[in-house]
Write a protein that holds these residues in place. Structure first.
Motif, PDB file in Angstrom:
ATOM      1  N   VAL A  63      -2.257  35.464  -5.696  1.00 50.12           N
ATOM      2  CA  VAL A  63      -2.975  35.266  -4.437  1.00 50.12           C
ATOM      3  C   VAL A  63      -3.262  33.790  -4.206  1.00 50.12           C
ATOM      4  N   TYR A  64      -3.819  33.135  -5.218  1.00 45.81           N
ATOM      5  CA  TYR A  64      -4.221  31.747  -5.009  1.00 45.81           C
ATOM      6  C   TYR A  64      -3.041  30.789  -5.066  1.00 45.81           C
ATOM      7  N   LEU A  65      -1.961  31.183  -5.688  1.00 46.63           N
ATOM      8  CA  LEU A  65      -0.737  30.385  -5.593  1.00 46.63           C
ATOM      9  C   LEU A  65      -0.201  30.417  -4.157  1.00 46.63           C
ATOM     10  N   VAL A  66      -0.187  31.595  -3.560  1.00 46.70           N
ATOM     11  CA  VAL A  66       0.269  31.727  -2.172  1.00 46.70           C
ATOM     12  C   VAL A  66      -0.682  30.988  -1.229  1.00 46.70           C
ATOM     13  N   LEU A  67      -1.993  31.067  -1.477  1.00 50.89           N
ATOM     14  CA  LEU A  67      -2.946  30.330  -0.650  1.00 50.89           C
ATOM     15  C   LEU A  67      -2.701  28.829  -0.725  1.00 50.89           C
ATOM     16  N   THR A  68      -2.413  28.337  -1.925  1.00 53.06           N
ATOM     17  CA  THR A  68      -2.121  26.910  -2.095  1.00 53.06           C
ATOM     18  C   THR A  68      -0.931  26.499  -1.248  1.00 53.06           C
ATOM     19  N   VAL A  69       0.119  27.293  -1.300  1.00 49.87           N
ATOM     20  CA  VAL A  69       1.324  26.989  -0.512  1.00 49.87           C
ATOM     21  C   VAL A  69       1.020  27.047   0.980  1.00 49.87           C
ATOM     22  N   MET A  70       0.237  28.030   1.401  1.00 45.81           N
ATOM     23  CA  MET A  70      -0.063  28.178   2.821  1.00 45.81           C
ATOM     24  C   MET A  70      -0.903  27.008   3.335  1.00 45.81           C
ATOM     25  N   TYR A  71      -1.896  26.576   2.557  1.00 47.02           N
ATOM     26  CA  TYR A  71      -2.693  25.423   2.982  1.00 47.02           C
ATOM     27  C   TYR A  71      -1.835  24.160   3.027  1.00 47.02           C
ATOM     28  N   PHE A  72      -0.920  24.031   2.078  1.00 45.49           N
ATOM     29  CA  PHE A  72      -0.017  22.881   2.088  1.00 45.49           C
ATOM     30  C   PHE A  72       0.848  22.888   3.352  1.00 45.49           C
ATOM     31  N   LEU A  73       1.367  24.049   3.705  1.00 45.19           N
ATOM     32  CA  LEU A  73       2.199  24.155   4.904  1.00 45.19           C
ATOM     33  C   LEU A  73       1.391  23.884   6.168  1.00 45.19           C
ATOM     34  N   LEU A  74       0.144  24.352   6.197  1.00 49.36           N
ATOM     35  CA  LEU A  74      -0.713  24.074   7.350  1.00 49.36           C
ATOM     36  C   LEU A  74      -0.963  22.574   7.489  1.00 49.36           C
ATOM     37  N   ALA A  75      -1.263  21.917   6.371  1.00 51.23           N
ATOM     38  CA  ALA A  75      -1.502  20.481   6.409  1.00 51.23           C
ATOM     39  C   ALA A  75      -0.253  19.728   6.847  1.00 51.23           C
ATOM     40  N   ALA A  76       0.900  20.138   6.331  1.00 48.51           N
ATOM     41  CA  ALA A  76       2.154  19.498   6.729  1.00 48.51           C
ATOM     42  C   ALA A  76       2.435  19.736   8.211  1.00 48.51           C
ATOM     43  N   GLY A  77       2.134  20.930   8.699  1.00 49.64           N
ATOM     44  CA  GLY A  77       2.341  21.224  10.107  1.00 49.64           C
ATOM     45  C   GLY A  77       1.450  20.378  11.007  1.00 49.64           C
ATOM     46  N   PHE A  78       0.172  20.260  10.649  1.00 46.88           N
ATOM     47  CA  PHE A  78      -0.727  19.416  11.419  1.00 46.88           C
ATOM     48  C   PHE A  78      -0.257  17.964  11.398  1.00 46.88           C
ATOM     49  N   SER A  79       0.201  17.489  10.243  1.00 48.55           N
ATOM     50  CA  SER A  79       0.683  16.114  10.138  1.00 48.55           C
ATOM     51  C   SER A  79       1.861  15.880  11.078  1.00 48.55           C
ATOM     52  N   ALA A  80       2.783  16.845  11.134  1.00 51.13           N
ATOM     53  CA  ALA A  80       3.948  16.717  12.019  1.00 51.13           C
ATOM     54  C   ALA A  80       3.535  16.696  13.481  1.00 51.13           C
ATOM     55  N   VAL A  81       2.595  17.566  13.851  1.00 51.82           N
ATOM     56  CA  VAL A  81       2.126  17.605  15.240  1.00 51.82           C
ATOM     57  C   VAL A  81       1.429  16.302  15.610  1.00 51.82           C
ATOM     58  N   PHE A  82       0.581  15.791  14.717  1.00 51.22           N
ATOM     59  CA  PHE A  82      -0.119  14.539  14.990  1.00 51.22           C
ATOM     60  C   PHE A  82       0.868  13.370  15.105  1.00 51.22           C
ATOM     61  N   ALA A  83       1.900  13.374  14.273  1.00 52.42           N
ATOM     62  CA  ALA A  83       2.915  12.318  14.355  1.00 52.42           C
ATOM     63  C   ALA A  83       3.643  12.373  15.693  1.00 52.42           C
ATOM     64  N   MET A  84       3.941  13.571  16.176  1.00 54.58           N
ATOM     65  CA  MET A  84       4.612  13.724  17.465  1.00 54.58           C
ATOM     66  C   MET A  84       3.700  13.238  18.596  1.00 54.58           C
ATOM     67  N   ILE A  85       2.418  13.592  18.526  1.00 52.56           N
ATOM     68  CA  ILE A  85       1.470  13.147  19.546  1.00 52.56           C
ATOM     69  C   ILE A  85       1.377  11.620  19.552  1.00 52.56           C
ATOM     70  N   ARG A  86       1.397  11.023  18.377  1.00 55.75           N
ATOM     71  CA  ARG A  86       1.319   9.561  18.304  1.00 55.75           C
ATOM     72  C   ARG A  86       2.522   8.914  18.974  1.00 55.75           C
ATOM     73  N   ARG A  87       3.712   9.473  18.753  1.00 52.45           N
ATOM     74  CA  ARG A  87       4.909   8.904  19.370  1.00 52.45           C
ATOM     75  C   ARG A  87       4.857   9.032  20.891  1.00 52.45           C
ATOM     76  N   VAL A  88       4.305  10.144  21.377  1.00 54.09           N
ATOM     77  CA  VAL A  88       4.267  10.368  22.830  1.00 54.09           C
ATOM     78  C   VAL A  88       3.159   9.574  23.486  1.00 54.09           C
ATOM     79  N   ALA A  89       1.958   9.574  22.884  1.00 50.73           N
ATOM     80  CA  ALA A  89       0.781   9.002  23.531  1.00 50.73           C
ATOM     81  C   ALA A  89       0.634   7.514  23.320  1.00 50.73           C
ATOM     82  N   PHE A  90       1.106   6.993  22.187  1.00 48.23           N
ATOM     83  CA  PHE A  90       0.822   5.599  21.864  1.00 48.23           C
ATOM     84  C   PHE A  90       2.082   4.749  21.667  1.00 48.23           C
ATOM     85  N   SER A  91       3.215   5.257  22.079  1.00 47.40           N
ATOM     86  CA  SER A  91       4.445   4.470  21.943  1.00 47.40           C
ATOM     87  C   SER A  91       4.464   3.389  23.000  1.00 47.40           C
TER      88      SER A  91
END
Length: 222
Positions: free
Chosen positions: A189-217
């Motif tokens: 259970v907690y191994l899967v939770l670790t992976v899921m939180y990692f994927l969520l963090a990576a997903g947020f990072s990707a979205v924020f990077a995209m917003i930065r390219r669009v809004a502040f380029s």
């Protein structure tokens, strides 16, 4: 030797996916409201109104120098004593907004103070209103400067949201705890939770990077 058994996880994957969605929703709401609090707090702290600056200073110092867990307990268990009762999910949202607002205030305040005074004077010379100067001359360049630090704080907020499970708020960590109590497959259970939180963090990072390219380029030079 330990025999891995992920079948109970697969059989109850909908619980974890629902918990992940609740974590994303809670985090997004806290980020948006926390950003509003951060901007207002930073503007107040850089203003010339001394009582307002003092109030914001007290708010920031209290939140930054107390554990997040204690803040949640105070909001959920302490405030009902004076007649302010909240559901677990509402208390979790309030605690996250209050917490990220304090840290965000300092980040945005540093960004505002990094703007050269000459740019502000130029805005006044162009007969811009104080609101226009704040929006176009101060906030947008400041946000460009502090965007990486601010988004890192937001990702940390999403990871910190796992703590809200202690007051039975619905999130991914709470779903994982329920699944662990149901299956007793703690490692899986907690191994899967670790992976899921990692994927969520990576997903947020990707979205924020995209917003930065669009809004502040910057526009391409010719």
């Amino acid at each position: 030797m330990y025999h891995f058994n992920f079948q109970p996880i697969f059989d109850n994957l909908d619980m974890l996916l629902h918990g992940a969605w609740l974590t994303v929703r809670l985090s997004l709401m806290a980020m948006v409201l926390g950003l509003v609090v951060s901007v207002l707090g930073a503007v107040a702290k850089t203003s010339g109104i001394r009582p307002l600056r003092w109030l914001v200073d007290v708010y920031v110092e209290v939140i930054r120098n107390t554990p997040f867990l204690i803040q949640i307990f105070f909001i959920f268990f302490g405030l009902p004593a004076i007649g302010i009762a909240m559901s677990p999910n509402t208390a979790a949202l309030v605690a996250l907004v209050v917490n990220v607002g304090a840290y965000g205030t300092e980040i945005i305040r540093a960004g505002i103070e990094s703007i050269p005074q000459g740019q502000i004077e130029a805005g006044r010379a162009l007969a811009l209103s104080p609101v226009q100067i704040l929006r176009h001359v101060v906030l947008k360049p400041a946000m460009r400067n502090i965007y990486p630090a601010l988004t890192s704080q937001f990702i940390y907020l999403m990871l910190t949201s796992s703590v809200v499970s202690v007051i039975s708020a619905n999130d991914l960590a709470s779903a994982g705890a329920d699944l662990n109590a149901k299956t007793f497959a703690s490692f899986e259970v907690y191994l899967v939770l670790t992976v899921m939180y990692f994927l969520l963090a990576a997903g947020f990072s990707a979205v924020f990077a995209m917003i930065r390219r669009v809004a502040f380029s910057y526009p391409a030079s010719r």
